[in-house]
Write an enzyme that holds these catalytic residues in place. Structure first.
Site, PDB file in Angstrom:
ATOM      1  N   SER A  48       0.817  -1.551   0.109  1.00 12.27           N
ATOM      2  CA  SER A  48      -0.099  -0.071   0.214  1.00 12.27           C
ATOM      3  C   SER A  48       0.510   1.235   0.210  1.00 12.27           C
ATOM      4  O   SER A  48       2.399   1.165   0.445  1.00 12.27           O
ATOM      5  CB  SER A  48      -0.874  -0.029   1.121  1.00 12.27           C
ATOM      6  OG  SER A  48      -1.800   1.326   1.199  1.00 12.27           O
ATOM      7  N   ASP A  59       4.501  -7.436   3.566  1.00 14.15           N
ATOM      8  CA  ASP A  59       3.592  -6.381   4.083  1.00 14.15           C
ATOM      9  C   ASP A  59       2.253  -7.842   4.398  1.00 14.15           C
ATOM     10  O   ASP A  59       2.399  -9.060   4.792  1.00 14.15           O
ATOM     11  CB  ASP A  59       2.277  -6.177   3.113  1.00 14.15           C
ATOM     12  CG  ASP A  59       2.069  -4.549   3.900  1.00 14.15           C
ATOM     13  OD1 ASP A  59       1.568  -5.462   4.760  1.00 14.15           O
ATOM     14  OD2 ASP A  59       1.665  -3.593   2.879  1.00 14.15           O
ATOM     15  N   ASP A  97       4.451 -10.061   9.352  1.00  8.33           N
ATOM     16  CA  ASP A  97       4.348  -9.127  10.406  1.00  8.33           C
ATOM     17  C   ASP A  97       5.192  -8.690  11.286  1.00  8.33           C
ATOM     18  O   ASP A  97       6.638  -9.651  11.623  1.00  8.33           O
ATOM     19  CB  ASP A  97       3.329  -9.694  11.537  1.00  8.33           C
ATOM     20  CG  ASP A  97       3.353  -8.553  13.204  1.00  8.33           C
ATOM     21  OD1 ASP A  97       4.155  -7.235  12.692  1.00  8.33           O
ATOM     22  OD2 ASP A  97       2.641  -8.885  13.404  1.00  8.33           O
ATOM     23  N   ASN A 114       9.541   0.342   6.130  1.00  8.75           N
ATOM     24  CA  ASN A 114       8.460   1.592   5.874  1.00  8.75           C
ATOM     25  C   ASN A 114       7.087   1.029   6.128  1.00  8.75           C
ATOM     26  O   ASN A 114       6.052   2.671   6.534  1.00  8.75           O
ATOM     27  CB  ASN A 114       8.218   1.686   4.377  1.00  8.75           C
ATOM     28  CG  ASN A 114       7.166   2.352   3.245  1.00  8.75           C
ATOM     29  OD1 ASN A 114       6.929   3.559   3.821  1.00  8.75           O
ATOM     30  ND2 ASN A 114       6.030   0.681   3.597  1.00  8.75           N
ATOM     31  N   TYR A 116       3.465   7.191  18.775  1.00 11.98           N
ATOM     32  CA  TYR A 116       3.987   7.443  16.731  1.00 11.98           C
ATOM     33  C   TYR A 116       5.011   8.789  16.863  1.00 11.98           C
ATOM     34  O   TYR A 116       5.791   8.467  16.340  1.00 11.98           O
ATOM     35  CB  TYR A 116       2.297   8.088  16.077  1.00 11.98           C
ATOM     36  CG  TYR A 116       2.676   7.804  14.493  1.00 11.98           C
ATOM     37  CD1 TYR A 116       3.234   6.414  13.902  1.00 11.98           C
ATOM     38  CD2 TYR A 116       3.477   8.733  13.823  1.00 11.98           C
ATOM     39  CE1 TYR A 116       3.040   7.004  12.666  1.00 11.98           C
ATOM     40  CE2 TYR A 116       2.825   9.221  12.284  1.00 11.98           C
ATOM     41  CZ  TYR A 116       2.955   7.291  12.149  1.00 11.98           C
ATOM     42  OH  TYR A 116       3.165   8.170  10.446  1.00 11.98           O
ATOM     43  N   LYS A 171       8.440   7.991  16.336  1.00 14.13           N
ATOM     44  CA  LYS A 171       8.772   8.421  14.907  1.00 14.13           C
ATOM     45  C   LYS A 171      10.661   8.885  15.508  1.00 14.13           C
ATOM     46  O   LYS A 171      10.997   9.598  14.593  1.00 14.13           O
ATOM     47  CB  LYS A 171       8.077   9.524  13.829  1.00 14.13           C
ATOM     48  CG  LYS A 171       6.808   8.151  13.320  1.00 14.13           C
ATOM     49  CD  LYS A 171       7.368   7.263  12.478  1.00 14.13           C
ATOM     50  CE  LYS A 171       6.245   6.627  11.021  1.00 14.13           C
ATOM     51  NZ  LYS A 171       6.919   5.533  10.357  1.00 14.13           N
TER      52      LYS A 171
HETATM   53  P1  NAD Z   1      -0.500   2.627   4.611  1.00 17.16           P
HETATM   54  O1  NAD Z   1      -1.007   1.987   5.320  1.00 17.16           O
HETATM   55  O2  NAD Z   1      -0.891   2.857   3.201  1.00 17.16           O
HETATM   56  O3  NAD Z   1       0.266   1.604   3.971  1.00 17.16           O
HETATM   57  C1  NAD Z   1       1.186   0.783   5.377  1.00 17.16           C
HETATM   58  C2  NAD Z   1       1.675  -0.190   5.161  1.00 17.16           C
HETATM   59  O4  NAD Z   1       2.453  -0.719   6.481  1.00 17.16           O
HETATM   60  C3  NAD Z   1       0.350  -1.365   4.668  1.00 17.16           C
HETATM   61  O5  NAD Z   1      -0.058  -2.147   3.728  1.00 17.16           O
HETATM   62  C4  NAD Z   1       0.393  -2.186   6.236  1.00 17.16           C
HETATM   63  O6  NAD Z   1      -0.363  -3.502   5.789  1.00 17.16           O
HETATM   64  C5  NAD Z   1       1.893  -2.067   6.523  1.00 17.16           C
HETATM   65  N1  NAD Z   1       2.137  -2.973   7.855  1.00 17.16           N
HETATM   66  C6  NAD Z   1       1.415  -2.171   8.794  1.00 17.16           C
HETATM   67  N2  NAD Z   1       2.101  -2.956  10.144  1.00 17.16           N
HETATM   68  C7  NAD Z   1       2.246  -3.905   9.732  1.00 17.16           C
HETATM   69  C8  NAD Z   1       3.471  -5.909  10.099  1.00 17.16           C
HETATM   70  N3  NAD Z   1       3.385  -5.661  11.129  1.00 17.16           N
HETATM   71  N4  NAD Z   1       3.985  -6.298   9.267  1.00 17.16           N
HETATM   72  C9  NAD Z   1       3.873  -5.679   8.252  1.00 17.16           C
HETATM   73  N5  NAD Z   1       3.389  -4.243   7.055  1.00 17.16           N
HETATM   74  C10 NAD Z   1       2.849  -3.409   8.217  1.00 17.16           C
HETATM   75  O7  NAD Z   1       0.146   4.289   4.468  1.00 17.16           O
HETATM   76  P2  NAD Z   1       2.037   4.865   4.462  1.00 17.16           P
HETATM   77  O8  NAD Z   1       1.392   6.744   4.350  1.00 17.16           O
HETATM   78  O9  NAD Z   1       1.985   4.494   3.078  1.00 17.16           O
HETATM   79  O10 NAD Z   1       2.867   4.305   5.429  1.00 17.16           O
HETATM   80  C11 NAD Z   1       4.709   3.903   5.195  1.00 17.16           C
HETATM   81  C12 NAD Z   1       4.933   4.925   6.365  1.00 17.16           C
HETATM   82  O11 NAD Z   1       4.925   6.228   5.699  1.00 17.16           O
HETATM   83  C13 NAD Z   1       4.672   4.705   7.758  1.00 17.16           C
HETATM   84  O12 NAD Z   1       6.016   4.320   8.118  1.00 17.16           O
HETATM   85  C14 NAD Z   1       3.911   6.032   8.170  1.00 17.16           C
HETATM   86  O13 NAD Z   1       3.666   6.015   9.668  1.00 17.16           O
HETATM   87  C15 NAD Z   1       4.904   6.589   7.146  1.00 17.16           C
HETATM   88  N6  NAD Z   1       4.515   7.855   7.322  1.00 17.16           N
HETATM   89  C16 NAD Z   1       3.015   8.478   6.344  1.00 17.16           C
HETATM   90  C17 NAD Z   1       2.234   9.463   6.074  1.00 17.16           C
HETATM   91  C18 NAD Z   1       1.513   9.929   5.758  1.00 17.16           C
HETATM   92  O14 NAD Z   1       0.804  11.232   5.261  1.00 17.16           O
HETATM   93  N7  NAD Z   1       0.848   8.957   5.216  1.00 17.16           N
HETATM   94  C19 NAD Z   1       3.392  10.374   6.735  1.00 17.16           C
HETATM   95  C20 NAD Z   1       4.247  10.496   7.665  1.00 17.16           C
HETATM   96  C21 NAD Z   1       5.061   9.182   7.672  1.00 17.16           C
END
Ligand code: NAD
Length: 261
Positions: A23, A44, A70, A97, A165, A169
């Site tokens: 994702s 994932d 996981d 990620n 969170y 981070k």
């Molecule tokens: P997203 O929810 O689209 O993707 C995150 C993915 O991580 C998902 O597919 C989920 O299934 C997977 N995941 C969660 N827990 C897991 C686990 N225990 N084992 C394996 N996979 C797992 O969100 P995203 O925004 O693409 O997130 C990616 C990274 O970016 C994350 O670390 C998030 O904290 C960070 N982030 C996101 C934003 C934002 O605005 N979207 C901003 C800053 C940082």
């Protein structure tokens, strides 16, 4: 130094693990790395989600295989990294990620906050350590491994009701800097990206209206970012030519953290 060759500006043939690759930013990164010729391990939760991304990549002519994991489970991490090594070869690039964001107003008593704290720290911080441990020997073997950890602008400041969170981070930034300093002599680089608000699964529940209001107030570029805009920075940090970039913390946030509110 001699002029950079096209090989030094390419990840062609490199083996890259991308967690959370079903994702959002992980998926965009998996696509971009495969487009650039890397052999991509899509990691994932959820077999169907993982297979869907693998199919997208292979359908477009790229090389990818999927693993359901996981990332917070140590035994699973060790098993999957060994399987990836057998299937694709030794690991050259690790992108930590995968992440979760659980709403968590602080509670003086009660288990809800503590449960959110423990799960968030496990997935958003400790899992990075587990993956790095499992991949380190591979990353060090040629003196040019690359690790990119995805933190957040919540690693540089804080939003209310989000302290697990925020702590995780901030921890990702500390882990990145600590390992960059400790392990730099091995040639492996550790860098970290702090995305601002990005359109992904994590922000999907926020209405377009609320996104637009937030962006107008907080983001100089006046919009949310796209996952591909973060993937592009990740690619830059894992190129062979990025060999002197170590321990950096790069916001990809449309200027949000540069602006005084
Ligand atoms: P997203 O929810 O689209 O993707 C995150 C993915 O991580 C998902 O597919 C989920 O299934 C997977 N995941 C969660 N827990 C897991 C686990 N225990 N084992 C394996 N996979 C797992 O969100 P995203 O925004 O693409 O997130 C990616 C990274 O970016 C994350 O670390 C998030 O904290 C960070 N982030 C996101 C934003 C934002 O605005 N979207 C901003 C800053 C940082």
């Amino acid at each position: 130094m001699a002029r950079l060759t096209s090989g030094e500006r390419s990840i062609g043939g490199r083996v890259a693990i991308i967690t959370g690759a079903a994702s959002g930013m992980g998926r965009a990164t998996a696509h971009l790395f495969a487009d650039e010729g890397a052999k991509v391990a899509v990691v994932d939760l959820g077999a169907e989600r993982v297979e869907a991304v693998v199919d997208e990549i292979t359908g477009a002519g790229g090389t990818a295989q999927g693993w359901v994991l996981d990332v917070s489970e140590q035994a699973g991490v060790l098993r999957v990294v060994a399987e990836i090594r057998d299937a694709l070869g030794p690991i050259d690039i690790l992108v930590n990620n995968a992440g979760i964001a659980l709403p968590a107003p602080f509670e003086p008593v009660g288990e809800v906050y503590l449960d959110a704290w423990n799960r968030t720290l496990d997935v958003d911080l400790t899992a990075h350590v587990l993956l790095i441990q499992a991949c380190l020997a591979d990353l060090q073997r040629n003196g040019d491994g690359r690790v990119v950890n995805i933190a957040s602008t919540e690693g540089l400041g804080a939003t209310a009701a989000n302290s697990p969170y925020v702590a995780a981070k901030h921890g990702v930034i500390g882990l990145t800097r600590g390992l960059a300093v400790e392990l730099g002599r091995t040639g492996v680089t550790f860098n970290c990206i702090c995305p601002g608000p990005i359109r992904t699964g994590m922000t999907a529940a926020i209405s377009d209206d609320a996104k637009a209001k937030f962006a107008r107030r907080r983001v100089p570029l006046r919009r949310y970012g796209e996952p591909e805009e973060v993937a592009h920075m990740t690619l830059s940090l894992v190129l062979p030519a990025a060999s002197f970039t170590n321990g950096v913390v790069v916001p990809v946030d449309g200027g949000m953290t540069a602006q005084n509110t």
